[in-house]
Scaffold this active site. Structure first.
Site, PDB file in Angstrom:
ATOM      1  N   CYS A   2       0.839  -1.194   0.000  1.00 45.25           N
ATOM      2  CA  CYS A   2       0.000   0.000   0.000  1.00 45.25           C
ATOM      3  C   CYS A   2       0.881   1.254   0.000  1.00 45.25           C
ATOM      4  O   CYS A   2       1.906   1.315   0.681  1.00 45.25           O
ATOM      5  CB  CYS A   2      -0.945   0.098   1.189  1.00 45.25           C
ATOM      6  N   ARG A  27       3.811  -0.130  -4.846  1.00 43.35           N
ATOM      7  CA  ARG A  27       3.612  -0.671  -3.494  1.00 43.35           C
ATOM      8  C   ARG A  27       2.329  -1.493  -3.368  1.00 43.35           C
ATOM      9  O   ARG A  27       2.078  -2.110  -2.335  1.00 43.35           O
ATOM     10  CB  ARG A  27       3.559   0.474  -2.480  1.00 43.35           C
ATOM     11  N   TRP A  74      -2.667  -2.876  -1.645  1.00 40.29           N
ATOM     12  CA  TRP A  74      -2.335  -4.297  -1.785  1.00 40.29           C
ATOM     13  C   TRP A  74      -3.136  -4.981  -0.690  1.00 40.29           C
ATOM     14  O   TRP A  74      -2.830  -4.832   0.491  1.00 40.29           O
ATOM     15  CB  TRP A  74      -0.833  -4.516  -1.594  1.00 40.29           C
ATOM     16  N   ASN A 100      -1.658   2.214   5.673  1.00 41.70           N
ATOM     17  CA  ASN A 100      -0.768   1.159   5.191  1.00 41.70           C
ATOM     18  C   ASN A 100      -0.351   0.355   6.415  1.00 41.70           C
ATOM     19  O   ASN A 100       0.209   0.917   7.356  1.00 41.70           O
ATOM     20  CB  ASN A 100       0.460   1.799   4.523  1.00 41.70           C
ATOM     21  N   GLY A 101      -0.648  -0.943   6.406  1.00 43.50           N
ATOM     22  CA  GLY A 101      -0.268  -1.771   7.554  1.00 43.50           C
ATOM     23  C   GLY A 101      -1.376  -2.742   7.890  1.00 43.50           C
ATOM     24  O   GLY A 101      -2.281  -2.976   7.085  1.00 43.50           O
ATOM     25  N   GLU A 477      18.622 -16.599  -7.815  1.00 41.24           N
ATOM     26  CA  GLU A 477      18.112 -15.271  -8.166  1.00 41.24           C
ATOM     27  C   GLU A 477      17.525 -15.271  -9.590  1.00 41.24           C
ATOM     28  O   GLU A 477      16.482 -14.667  -9.843  1.00 41.24           O
ATOM     29  CB  GLU A 477      19.237 -14.235  -8.021  1.00 41.24           C
ATOM     30  N   LYS A 481      13.638 -14.300 -10.385  1.00 45.21           N
ATOM     31  CA  LYS A 481      13.316 -13.208 -11.310  1.00 45.21           C
ATOM     32  C   LYS A 481      12.342 -13.699 -12.375  1.00 45.21           C
ATOM     33  O   LYS A 481      11.364 -13.042 -12.690  1.00 45.21           O
ATOM     34  CB  LYS A 481      14.628 -12.744 -11.953  1.00 45.21           C
ATOM     35  N   GLU A 484       8.809 -14.420 -10.960  1.00 48.50           N
ATOM     36  CA  GLU A 484       8.157 -13.203 -10.505  1.00 48.50           C
ATOM     37  C   GLU A 484       7.499 -12.433 -11.650  1.00 48.50           C
ATOM     38  O   GLU A 484       6.375 -11.985 -11.525  1.00 48.50           O
ATOM     39  CB  GLU A 484       9.241 -12.346  -9.835  1.00 48.50           C
ATOM     40  N   HIS A 500      19.313 -36.509  -7.886  1.00 49.45           N
ATOM     41  CA  HIS A 500      18.664 -37.039  -6.679  1.00 49.45           C
ATOM     42  C   HIS A 500      17.164 -36.816  -6.701  1.00 49.45           C
ATOM     43  O   HIS A 500      16.515 -36.899  -5.650  1.00 49.45           O
ATOM     44  CB  HIS A 500      19.300 -36.410  -5.431  1.00 49.45           C
ATOM     45  N   LYS A 598       6.091  -4.112  -4.051  1.00 44.46           N
ATOM     46  CA  LYS A 598       7.540  -3.979  -3.907  1.00 44.46           C
ATOM     47  C   LYS A 598       8.003  -4.103  -2.463  1.00 44.46           C
ATOM     48  O   LYS A 598       8.960  -4.810  -2.177  1.00 44.46           O
ATOM     49  CB  LYS A 598       8.025  -2.655  -4.498  1.00 44.46           C
TER      50      LYS A 598
HETATM   51  O1  M6R Z   1      13.040  -4.341   0.183  1.00 46.84           O
HETATM   52  P1  M6R Z   1      13.658  -5.673   0.402  1.00 46.84           P
HETATM   53  O2  M6R Z   1      14.969  -5.842  -0.261  1.00 46.84           O
HETATM   54  O3  M6R Z   1      13.720  -6.049   1.869  1.00 46.84           O
HETATM   55  O4  M6R Z   1      12.653  -6.704  -0.278  1.00 46.84           O
HETATM   56  C1  M6R Z   1      12.851  -8.080  -0.156  1.00 46.84           C
HETATM   57  C2  M6R Z   1      12.036  -8.852  -1.159  1.00 46.84           C
HETATM   58  O5  M6R Z   1      10.675  -8.595  -0.981  1.00 46.84           O
HETATM   59  C3  M6R Z   1      12.423  -8.509  -2.593  1.00 46.84           C
HETATM   60  O6  M6R Z   1      13.778  -8.728  -2.832  1.00 46.84           O
HETATM   61  C4  M6R Z   1      11.596  -9.347  -3.589  1.00 46.84           C
HETATM   62  O7  M6R Z   1      11.943 -10.679  -3.490  1.00 46.84           O
HETATM   63  C5  M6R Z   1      11.835  -8.798  -4.991  1.00 46.84           C
HETATM   64  N1  M6R Z   1      10.590  -8.373  -5.545  1.00 46.84           N
HETATM   65  C6  M6R Z   1      12.456  -9.783  -5.919  1.00 46.84           C
HETATM   66  O8  M6R Z   1      12.671  -9.217  -7.168  1.00 46.84           O
END
Ligand code: M6R
Length: 603
Positions: A2, A27, A74, A100-101, A477, A481, A484, A500, A598
């Site tokens: 949010c 957000r 969100w 937000n929260g 990673e 990516k 996501e 395995h 995010k």
């Molecule tokens: O703001 P942060 O680095 O703490 O966020 C952590 C994760 O939420 C963030 O890295 C998330 O996995 C990304 N969207 C991946 O691309």
């Protein structure tokens, strides 16, 4: 999770709030809403869906007011819908809030108010704040907000307006970010800096439980006992352009392309005089017997890469923990442990909780953070900053790369301090780190082969990423990516682990992305490549050690030569671009992937 924005000034609040919401949409983007203080009361427009849907609905409506609040959601409590969107009003429409929260005790509070006849209209936890504020309102909004916040449990960042106090906007927060922007003839509230940059670069960072009473030309801060608090006005160094797409179709591509600059700025900050450098120098590895790296998502993956670097260079035991798990496992840490919290936003709820757990156990905490003034930046014992600038795309790229280089530099400095590397060896490695931006630029100067290959992969149902040791860490990673932003199922495996179990998933034309930047492990990963090819897989081999010839089953992508320990900084760029172009070819909303936000500021 949010985004909230507030404005009080002498212009019409509507376009200013909408512009701010555009910058905060990363957000959360389930629904959006706006409330302005009009001549005869609050004018509220809320709309399920993206911000564009709200903007469309506002077209042709003559909503005017010089004070207003906005929200991009969100969803946590209550499905995304018009009625569950913010702002929320009290039953008598005297109070409007955006939140937000998560309010953990909202059920009890709601039931209590319902017993007193208050009628709720939404399924959200947030509405209870509006109803409670209206119920308690005694002619003074500040007093009322102090009273309301004393009964709220959970986390909140709030912007509140009261019909009877037409010039006052109130902001308060606990465990969620909130800043107050100050311009010549206006003040702003925002969840994050990019929302304000086109108006001001002067901000106050609100601390937990502080309350800001904001007017067009003044702002005063109070604590929960209504005592005035003095705060300093900070200057943001990020430019307005840094939060714009600058001609790129997506923020993600722009942010990938910015990596040489980000790497250069971050490396420079750590190696030349300045706070990053001073903090790194002040940490004494010899006083620790254990390093724990923790974070979520990509930040956790940065920790996975760093584990290999720290262990190899410093010969110290390193654990990498998911922040969401760390806090519940009664971690074995004490004053001889260094707990490194990796976070772009500095606001991830799980990482903040991990930090607090570490501090409660007397461990020394070090934040690696991108956002100045964020909770981790303020609360960790030490903080070093990534110089990535604002990162808008939900999928992190440049901030991840900046985290990696800071972690490398930390590892080299520690290794020299502990005598595991000589001064000369340390200097040589630092020089190799300084050369990374140019090598990253080399990759980015020739992205066509990656783009072409990715365009052939849009139909894949599942993609595997494999590597060994540090290449495995970066494979994690690459896989994250891809999942996501492209919504293609993917898993990362240590190459030797395939046999395995996972190899049973390999079928004709399954795509396997293999990473090989370790000369000593090349033959090992290559035999894994052969194993999957002989079972029908196609392989995209990202490597600087490859000795094989490409054929219809094997495509090669050459990387510049680099020390094995630093190679993730180069291979990750290829993996980012690969995911980006797969998603782009699928026509997906790359910067705002479904179901995500995010900053994950709730548990
Ligand atoms: O703001 P942060 O680095 O703490 O966020 C952590 C994760 O939420 C963030 O890295 C998330 O996995 C990304 N969207 C991946 O691309």
């Amino acid at each position: 999770m949010c985004g909230i924005i507030g404005y009080v000034g002498s212009e019409n609040a509507v376009p200013i709030i909408l512009e701010g919401l555009r910058k905060l949409e990363y957000r959360g983007y389930d629904s959006a809403g706006i409330a302005v203080r009009g001549v005869s009361g609050f004018e509220v427009v809320k709309q399920k869906g993206r911000l564009a849907a709200l903007e469309k609905r506002l077209e042709g409506q003559r909503i005017q007011g010089q004070m207003g609040i906005g929200h991009t959601r969100w969803a946590t409590h209550g499905e995304p819908s018009d009625v569950n969107s913010h702002p929320h009003l009290g039953s008598g429409s005297k109070i409007a809030i955006v939140h937000n929260g998560i309010i953990e005790n909202y059920r009890q509070l709601k039931e209590r108010l319902e017993r007193k006849g208050v009628v709720f209209v939404s399924q959200t936890d947030s509405e209870v704040i509006a109803q409670l504020t209206e119920y308690y309102y005694n002619g003074n909004l500040l007093d009322t907000v102090i009273r309301v916040s004393s009964v709220l449990e959970g986390s909140y960042a709030l912007a509140i307006m009261c019909l009877e106090e037409p010039e006052v906007l109130i902001a308060t927060k606990k465990d969620n970010p909130l800043i107050i922007g100050a311009a010549a003839d206006a003040h702003f509230i925002a969840s994050d800096v990019p929302a304000l940059l086109s108006h001001t670069n002067k901000v106050y960072y609100l601390d937990d439980k502080e309350i800001a009473v904001i007017k067009k030309d003044s702002v005063q801060f109070y604590n929960q006992d209504k005592e005035p608090v003095t705060k300093s006005l900070e200057t943001i160094t990020w430019s307005v352009d840094s939060a714009e797409k600058g001609g790129y179709p997506h923020f993600m591509l722009k942010e990938i392309m910015e990596q040489p600059t980000v790497l250069r700025d971050t490396v420079r900050s750590a190696l030349t005089r300045g706070t990053n450098n001073a903090v790194i120098n002040s940490l004494d590895i010899n006083s620790f017997n254990k390093i724990v790296l923790t974070g979520c998502g990509s930040a956790y993956n940065a920790g996975m890469v760093a584990k290999y670097v720290f262990e190899r260079l410093c010969r110290i035991s390193v654990e990498v923990e998911l922040a969401s798990e760390f806090r519940y496992k009664d971690p074995i840490i004490d004053s001889k442990s260094l707990v490194i919290l990796v976070s772009q936003s500095g606001e991830t709820a799980d990482t903040i909780a991990a930090m607090r757990e570490a501090k409660a156990k007397d461990a020394v905490t070090l934040g690696i953070v991108n956002v100045m003034g964020s909770t981790i930046a303020k609360e960790a014992d030490y903080t070093i900053y990534t110089y990535a600038g604002p990162e808008i795309a939900v999928a992190t790229t440049k901030a991840f790369s900046a985290q990696l280089v800071l972690l490398y530099i930390l590892a080299v400095r520690f290794a020299v301090k502990s005598g595991k590397l000589s001064e000369d060896e340390g200097q040589n490695l630092l020089r190799e780190i300084e050369a990374l931006p140019a090598k990253a630029a080399e990759i980015l100067a020739d992205i066509d082969p990656i783009q072409k290959y990715a365009s052939q992969c849009v139909g894949c149902k599942s993609i595997f990423f494999i590597g060994r040791n540090i290449d495995y860490a970066i494979a994690l990673e690459g896989s994250l990516k891809l999942k996501e932003i492209s919504y293609i199922h993917s898993e990362a495996y240590a190459g030797g682990e395939l046999k395995h179990g996972t190899i049973s998933l390999i079928e004709e034309n399954t795509l396997v992305v293999a990473i090989s930047c370790s000369e000593r492990l090349y033959s090992k990963i290559y035999s894994n490549v052969e194993q999957v090819i002989s079972r029908g897989a196609k392989v995209f081999l990202v490597s600087n050690t490859c000795k094989a010839c490409p054929d219809d089953k094997l495509t090669l992508l050459d990387l510049p030569q680099v020390n094995e320990l630093l190679s993730p900084s180069l291979s990750v760029i290829v993996l980012q671009l690969f995911s980006y172009y797969v998603a782009a070819n699928k026509g997906l909303d790359i910067d705002k992937p479904r179901n995500l936000a995010k900053s994950v500021t709730v548990e």
